[in-house]
Write an enzyme that holds these catalytic residues in place. Structure first.
Site, PDB file in Angstrom:
ATOM      1  CG  ASP A 154      -1.859   1.170   1.270  1.00  0.00           C
ATOM      2  OD1 ASP A 154      -2.575   1.368   0.273  1.00  0.00           O
ATOM      3  OD2 ASP A 154      -1.882   1.895   2.291  1.00  0.00           O
TER       4      ASP A 154
ATOM      5  CG  HIS B  64       2.532   6.636  -1.538  1.00  0.00           C
ATOM      6  ND1 HIS B  64       2.102   6.964  -2.795  1.00  0.00           N
ATOM      7  CD2 HIS B  64       1.413   6.285  -0.853  1.00  0.00           C
ATOM      8  CE1 HIS B  64       0.780   6.817  -2.864  1.00  0.00           C
ATOM      9  NE2 HIS B  64       0.343   6.405  -1.699  1.00  0.00           N
TER      10      HIS B  64
ATOM     11  CE  LYS C  92      -3.050   2.707   6.236  1.00  0.00           C
ATOM     12  NZ  LYS C  92      -2.840   4.036   5.658  1.00  0.00           N
TER      13      LYS C  92
HETATM   14  C1  BG6 Z   1      -2.812   5.993  -0.047  1.00  0.00           C
HETATM   15  C2  BG6 Z   1      -2.863   4.749   0.779  1.00  0.00           C
HETATM   16  O1  BG6 Z   1      -2.206   5.744  -1.286  1.00  0.00           O
HETATM   17  O2  BG6 Z   1      -2.068   6.992   0.656  1.00  0.00           O
HETATM   18  C3  BG6 Z   1      -3.466   5.034   2.138  1.00  0.00           C
HETATM   19  O3  BG6 Z   1      -3.634   3.762   0.104  1.00  0.00           O
HETATM   20  C4  BG6 Z   1      -2.753   6.173   2.812  1.00  0.00           C
HETATM   21  O4  BG6 Z   1      -3.442   3.874   2.951  1.00  0.00           O
HETATM   22  C5  BG6 Z   1      -2.633   7.375   1.889  1.00  0.00           C
HETATM   23  O5  BG6 Z   1      -3.478   6.521   3.977  1.00  0.00           O
HETATM   24  C6  BG6 Z   1      -1.755   8.451   2.500  1.00  0.00           C
HETATM   25  O6  BG6 Z   1      -1.817   9.622   1.732  1.00  0.00           O
HETATM   26  P1  BG6 Z   1      -1.604  11.052   2.377  1.00  0.00           P
HETATM   27  O7  BG6 Z   1      -1.642  11.979   1.209  1.00  0.00           O
HETATM   28  O8  BG6 Z   1      -2.712  11.271   3.348  1.00  0.00           O
HETATM   29  O9  BG6 Z   1      -0.279  11.016   3.061  1.00  0.00           O
END
Ligand code: BG6
Length: 478
Positions: A230, A235, A326
């Site tokens: 995920d 990311h 998380k």
């Molecule tokens: C998403 C994930 O791609 O990015 C989520 O699937 C996560 O699990 C989210 O919470 C986090 O994004 P941001 O922009 O809130 O840091």
């Protein structure tokens, strides 16, 4: 940069992502005058709606997710006129003829696939067979882009049957974040950092993406993914690439993506002792991971920390520590570059001297600070202290300038402009899976159990040990 009138068709236009991110973002761009006269947003979904019904849906979304101050009635009324809706069955034939009637294939057409990956192929195919996509068509696809390398390859192959790579925009919304792009400006727009940005001067690098939210409401998807799929595969991998890559010859899509790809391919396989997995517990007020995922037992990780090595000249011997989780203590994303200590100290041993540290805060309080060593003011002799050179964007640039567009709105406008620099190329996504797959397979083979950690903590103790055993420490999650 001004753009010509375009059509943006959102498949899954009444879905959650569309309601929370895409439509409010488009409204903000419209309000800032970036949507040219005649541009249209066409919702396409199975919902039984007409244009007016969709306009009401969008107005509600805008009112819920855009600050009140920006929701004036005139702008909303004008924005409504740009909205249209076609009821479409992605897997069948219904609605496609109407979508064709309404489309204008001579303009830039962006088709946003805000739907599950199993619909990517059928929609891509129909856009061609039904004669909807014109020469300037492009498609936007969301993560998860596959579940492993096999599924990612299959998706790439399906999309490639209908669209050229130059028409495919794979979104990783982290690349749309202001501070993530600023990382490139910082590295390649200054003379100060780049000469020191290597193993000779950098002791180690930390990348943290901590969240306070759990997986509530998304348990079904998340339990099959876990933090590795995920967050890390996409990311964190992107953040790592932008931090570690060589300077591209220019700020252009292939030049940047070529350099990112080299980093992913240079990652050493990771040793099991350099990996920590965790799963959050609950307490009196907060549900546990298992409760959020609505399951009795699960080996899925909601936290992962790791130590990586990039096998190339620049980074030989410099560890990169990554962690994400998380239900942690705070929402905080940052990249920290810890420099080495000066090779020889001319000051007395107890002066408290330490090493420079550059911290780039992606969110919240976007900005950066550089820890520098100075003389403690006063007559007490040559004592050294560390002070931060702090640049919080909101302070340095003013609230209005720092209140920059959300990642989604920036990325959508890049699609319209035809700029792929901040989107993942097919080979990049596959390379990232090629690196994460063996790690996940090893966990599955060994039936590895994540360590349970307290909610709103810093994650499992072993994650702290990962650095402690190397004589280092994480920056605090605060
Ligand atoms: C998403 C994930 O791609 O990015 C989520 O699937 C996560 O699990 C989210 O919470 C986090 O994004 P941001 O922009 O809130 O840091």
């Amino acid at each position: 940069i001004p753009v010509d009138p375009f059509d943006l068709v959102i498949f899954g236009g009444t879905g959650d992502l569309s309601r929370r991110k895409i439509l409010p973002g488009l409204y903000r761009r419209f309000r800032d005058g970036q949507m040219p006269e005649g541009a249209r947003i066409i919702g396409a979904a199975r919902s039984d709606l007409d244009d007016e019904g969709f306009r009401d849906f969008v107005e509600e979304a805008v009112r819920s997710f855009v600050s009140k101050r920006k929701c004036d009635p005139e702008t909303l009324a004008a924005f409504r006129k740009t909205l249209f809706f076609v009821q479409v069955d992605a897997l069948g034939d219904d609605g496609w003829a109407e979508l064709k009637d309404r489309s204008k294939p001579d303009r830039v057409q962006a088709f946003y696939f805000s739907v599950g990956p199993r619909l990517f192929g059928p929609i891509a195919e129909r856009l061609h067979t039904k004669g909807i996509a014109g020469p300037q068509a492009r498609i936007v696809v969301e993560k998860p882009f596959g579940h492993d390398i096999e599924t990612a390859r299959a998706l790439n192959a399906t999309l490639a049957e209908h669209f050229d790579e130059s028409q495919i925009y794979r979104i990783d919304h982290y690349l749309g974040k202001e501070t993530v792009q600023n990382l490139m400006a910082l590295r390649f727009g200054n003379m100060l950092f780049e000469p020191l940005w290597n193993a000779q001067y950098v002791d180690h690098i930390q990348i943290t993406v901590a969240e306070t939210v759990g997986v509530e409401g998304r348990g079904d998807y998340y339990d099959k993914s876990g933090a590795m799929r995920d967050m890390v595969q996409n990311h964190l991998m992107q953040l790592l690439c932008l931090t570690a890559m060589e300077p591209p010859s220019k700020f252009d899509s292939d030049a940047v993506r070529d350099e990112k790809l080299k980093i992913i391919r240079a990652l050493d396989p990771i040793a099991p002792e350099d990996l920590v997995r965790g799963q959050y517990a609950g307490d009196d007020e907060t549900a546990s991971y298992l409760a959020d995922a609505e399951t009795d037992s699960s080996d899925t990780e909601s936290f992962v920390a790791m130590k990586l090595h990039i096998a190339n000249w620049r980074w030989n011997g410099t560890p990169f520590y990554l962690r994400t989780g998380k239900r942690l203590k705070a929402r905080m994303s940052e990249i920290v570059v810890r420099f080495k200590e000066p090779p020889h100290s001319i000051f007395e041993a107890d002066t408290g001297q330490s090493a420079n540290e550059l911290s780039i805060r992606l969110q919240p309080n976007e900005g950066m600070d550089l820890k520098v060593t100075i003389k403690e003011p006063g007559p007490g002799g040559m004592r050294l202290i560390d002070v931060p050179l702090d640049m919080t964007f909101a302070d340095a640039l003013g609230e209005e300038l720092a209140d920059s567009p959300d990642a989604y709105e920036r990325l959508i406008m890049d699609v319209i402009r035809g700029n792929q620099t901040l989107f993942m190329r097919g080979d990049e996504v596959e390379a990232a899976w090629a690196w994460t797959d063996p790690i996940i397979e090893d966990w599955e083979r060994r039936r590895d159990k994540p360590t349970v950690y307290e909610p709103f903590s810093t994650g499992p103790e072993e994650a702290l040990m990962l650095l402690h055993k190397d004589g280092r420490r994480w920056r605090e999650i605060r």
